[in-house]
Design a protein around this motif. Structure first.
Motif, mmCIF file in Angstrom:
data_model
loop_
_atom_site.group_PDB
_atom_site.id
_atom_site.type_symbol
_atom_site.label_atom_id
_atom_site.label_comp_id
_atom_site.label_asym_id
_atom_site.label_seq_id
_atom_site.Cartn_x
_atom_site.Cartn_y
_atom_site.Cartn_z
ATOM 1 N N ARG A 170 74.240 -7.446 65.540
ATOM 2 C CA ARG A 170 74.210 -8.116 66.850
ATOM 3 C C ARG A 170 73.833 -7.134 67.958
ATOM 4 O O ARG A 170 73.035 -7.441 68.830
ATOM 5 N N ARG A 171 74.406 -5.925 67.889
ATOM 6 C CA ARG A 171 74.069 -4.903 68.886
ATOM 7 C C ARG A 171 72.603 -4.506 68.804
ATOM 8 O O ARG A 171 71.960 -4.271 69.816
ATOM 9 N N VAL A 172 72.106 -4.391 67.593
ATOM 10 C CA VAL A 172 70.698 -4.027 67.402
ATOM 11 C C VAL A 172 69.801 -5.095 68.013
ATOM 12 O O VAL A 172 68.847 -4.782 68.730
ATOM 13 N N VAL A 173 70.111 -6.355 67.769
ATOM 14 C CA VAL A 173 69.302 -7.462 68.300
ATOM 15 C C VAL A 173 69.321 -7.437 69.825
ATOM 16 O O VAL A 173 68.281 -7.591 70.477
ATOM 17 N N ILE A 174 70.486 -7.218 70.414
ATOM 18 C CA ILE A 174 70.590 -7.161 71.874
ATOM 19 C C ILE A 174 69.796 -5.979 72.422
ATOM 20 O O ILE A 174 69.031 -6.116 73.381
ATOM 21 N N ARG A 175 69.971 -4.818 71.799
ATOM 22 C CA ARG A 175 69.272 -3.614 72.256
ATOM 23 C C ARG A 175 67.758 -3.774 72.139
ATOM 24 O O ARG A 175 67.013 -3.437 73.061
ATOM 25 N N VAL A 176 67.294 -4.305 71.025
ATOM 26 C CA VAL A 176 65.855 -4.522 70.824
ATOM 27 C C VAL A 176 65.338 -5.557 71.825
ATOM 28 O O VAL A 176 64.273 -5.383 72.418
ATOM 29 N N GLY A 177 66.095 -6.615 72.030
ATOM 30 C CA GLY A 177 65.694 -7.639 73.001
ATOM 31 C C GLY A 177 65.585 -7.082 74.411
ATOM 32 O O GLY A 177 64.629 -7.384 75.141
ATOM 33 N N LEU A 178 66.549 -6.262 74.797
ATOM 34 C CA LEU A 178 66.490 -5.627 76.128
ATOM 35 C C LEU A 178 65.271 -4.720 76.251
ATOM 36 O O LEU A 178 64.573 -4.731 77.266
ATOM 37 N N THR A 197 63.036 16.590 59.430
ATOM 38 C CA THR A 197 62.301 17.336 58.408
ATOM 39 C C THR A 197 63.026 18.643 58.073
ATOM 40 O O THR A 197 63.182 18.990 56.900
ATOM 41 N N LEU A 198 63.452 19.359 59.118
ATOM 42 C CA LEU A 198 64.100 20.656 58.906
ATOM 43 C C LEU A 198 65.545 20.520 58.436
ATOM 44 O O LEU A 198 66.064 21.409 57.762
ATOM 45 N N TYR A 199 66.182 19.422 58.808
ATOM 46 C CA TYR A 199 67.572 19.182 58.415
ATOM 47 C C TYR A 199 67.706 17.763 57.872
ATOM 48 O O TYR A 199 68.089 16.846 58.592
ATOM 49 N N PRO A 200 67.350 17.577 56.591
ATOM 50 C CA PRO A 200 67.402 16.233 55.996
ATOM 51 C C PRO A 200 68.794 15.606 56.054
ATOM 52 O O PRO A 200 68.939 14.393 55.972
ATOM 53 N N GLY A 201 69.831 16.425 56.212
ATOM 54 C CA GLY A 201 71.194 15.911 56.289
ATOM 55 C C GLY A 201 71.552 15.319 57.643
ATOM 56 O O GLY A 201 72.661 14.822 57.824
ATOM 57 N N LEU A 202 70.616 15.367 58.590
ATOM 58 C CA LEU A 202 70.854 14.757 59.901
ATOM 59 C C LEU A 202 71.250 13.300 59.695
ATOM 60 O O LEU A 202 70.597 12.580 58.943
ATOM 61 N N SER A 203 72.326 12.899 60.344
ATOM 62 C CA SER A 203 72.818 11.543 60.109
ATOM 63 C C SER A 203 71.758 10.503 60.470
ATOM 64 O O SER A 203 70.997 10.699 61.419
ATOM 65 N N PRO A 204 71.707 9.409 59.717
ATOM 66 C CA PRO A 204 70.742 8.355 60.031
ATOM 67 C C PRO A 204 70.892 7.835 61.462
ATOM 68 O O PRO A 204 69.902 7.578 62.137
ATOM 69 N N LEU A 205 72.130 7.698 61.936
ATOM 70 C CA LEU A 205 72.342 7.219 63.298
ATOM 71 C C LEU A 205 71.822 8.233 64.322
ATOM 72 O O LEU A 205 71.173 7.864 65.301
ATOM 73 N N GLY A 206 72.076 9.508 64.074
ATOM 74 C CA GLY A 206 71.573 10.549 64.971
ATOM 75 C C GLY A 206 70.051 10.558 65.017
ATOM 76 O O GLY A 206 69.450 10.658 66.090
ATOM 77 N N TYR A 207 69.435 10.454 63.854
ATOM 78 C CA TYR A 207 67.974 10.405 63.778
ATOM 79 C C TYR A 207 67.444 9.174 64.504
ATOM 80 O O TYR A 207 66.491 9.252 65.283
ATOM 81 N N ALA A 208 68.086 8.037 64.282
ATOM 82 C CA ALA A 208 67.657 6.784 64.919
ATOM 83 C C ALA A 208 67.698 6.906 66.434
ATOM 84 O O ALA A 208 66.743 6.552 67.132
ATOM 85 N N VAL A 209 68.799 7.415 66.949
ATOM 86 C CA VAL A 209 68.941 7.547 68.402
ATOM 87 C C VAL A 209 67.929 8.555 68.926
ATOM 88 O O VAL A 209 67.220 8.305 69.905
ATOM 89 N N PHE A 210 67.848 9.720 68.285
ATOM 90 C CA PHE A 210 66.993 10.798 68.762
ATOM 91 C C PHE A 210 65.516 10.412 68.760
ATOM 92 O O PHE A 210 64.758 10.792 69.650
ATOM 93 N N VAL A 211 65.077 9.629 67.778
ATOM 94 C CA VAL A 211 63.660 9.268 67.701
ATOM 95 C C VAL A 211 63.305 8.112 68.639
ATOM 96 O O VAL A 211 62.174 8.010 69.106
ATOM 97 N N GLN A 212 64.284 7.257 68.949
ATOM 98 C CA GLN A 212 63.982 6.071 69.751
ATOM 99 C C GLN A 212 64.325 6.205 71.232
ATOM 100 O O GLN A 212 63.758 5.481 72.050
ATOM 101 N N ILE A 213 65.231 7.082 71.577
ATOM 102 C CA ILE A 213 65.749 7.146 72.949
ATOM 103 C C ILE A 213 64.651 7.447 73.970
ATOM 104 O O ILE A 213 64.727 7.014 75.124
ATOM 105 N N TRP A 214 63.620 8.143 73.559
ATOM 106 C CA TRP A 214 62.573 8.579 74.499
ATOM 107 C C TRP A 214 61.712 7.428 74.995
ATOM 108 O O TRP A 214 61.023 7.553 76.002
ATOM 109 N N ALA A 215 61.749 6.301 74.314
ATOM 110 C CA ALA A 215 60.948 5.151 74.747
ATOM 111 C C ALA A 215 61.400 4.639 76.118
ATOM 112 O O ALA A 215 60.567 4.187 76.911
ATOM 113 N N TRP A 216 62.699 4.703 76.409
ATOM 114 C CA TRP A 216 63.201 4.233 77.710
ATOM 115 C C TRP A 216 62.688 5.086 78.859
ATOM 116 O O TRP A 216 62.118 4.538 79.820
ATOM 117 N N PRO A 217 62.845 6.419 78.814
ATOM 118 C CA PRO A 217 62.296 7.211 79.916
ATOM 119 C C PRO A 217 60.767 7.120 80.004
ATOM 120 O O PRO A 217 60.197 7.255 81.090
#
Length: 163
Positions: free
Chosen positions: A7-15, A109-129
């Protein structure tokens, strides 16, 4: 394993899609050529990224997403070219923000153990700015045109070869 409720994902994507649509409409209606080219590049990247995400499984951020990396690298190249040619300072900021998204992929790439949530946030957050930078770029362009009339969209091509 970290999961964000659907539900949060749908709201965030919709926004985001609403903000993106408003920014794109503003850029295409009120922007000059650099604003429209930058927005079109972002739109194409969004559409391509969405198609890559559609074909991925639910563990989308568990590993490096090569398709998104290629799309993000291509968008970075286009935005760098726009920044080099455009008669606008804000395009440099836009390219810099896209470079930050590349660093997210590099981190995974350098740290494959990076959490999926951390990777998701880090790769997508720049779209807003990036949307904010584009909207401010359009606003500043409109302001300059209102004050001084026409504004040159592109810098003249010059070649200063060896002296």
């Amino acid at each position: 394993h970290e999961r964000v409720p659907a539900r949060r994902v749908v709201i965030r994507v919709g926004l985001f899609l609403t903000a993106f649509t408003l920014c794109a409409g503003y850029a295409f209606k009120a922007g000059g050529k650099p604003e429209r080219v930058a927005m079109m590049a972002q739109l194409i990247a969004l559409l391509l990224s969405s198609s890559v995400a559609f074909w991925r499984d639910s563990g989308v951020f568990a590993t490096l997403i090569r398709g998104w990396l290629m799309i993000d690298l291509t968008l970075l190249l286009v935005l760098i070219l726009v920044a080099l040619r455009a008669n606008r300072i804000w395009t440099i900021v836009l390219a810099g923000l896209q470079l930050a998204a590349i660093f997210a992929h590099l981190s995974k790439t350098l740290y494959p153990g990076l959490s999926p949530l951390g990777y998701a946030v880090f790769v997508q957050i720049w779209a807003w700015p990036m949307l904010i930078a584009t909207a401010l770029g359009v606003r500043n362009h409109r302001r300059r045109v209102a004050i001084s009339g026409k504004e040159a969209d592109w810098r003249p091509l010059t070649f200063s070869g060896p002296a």
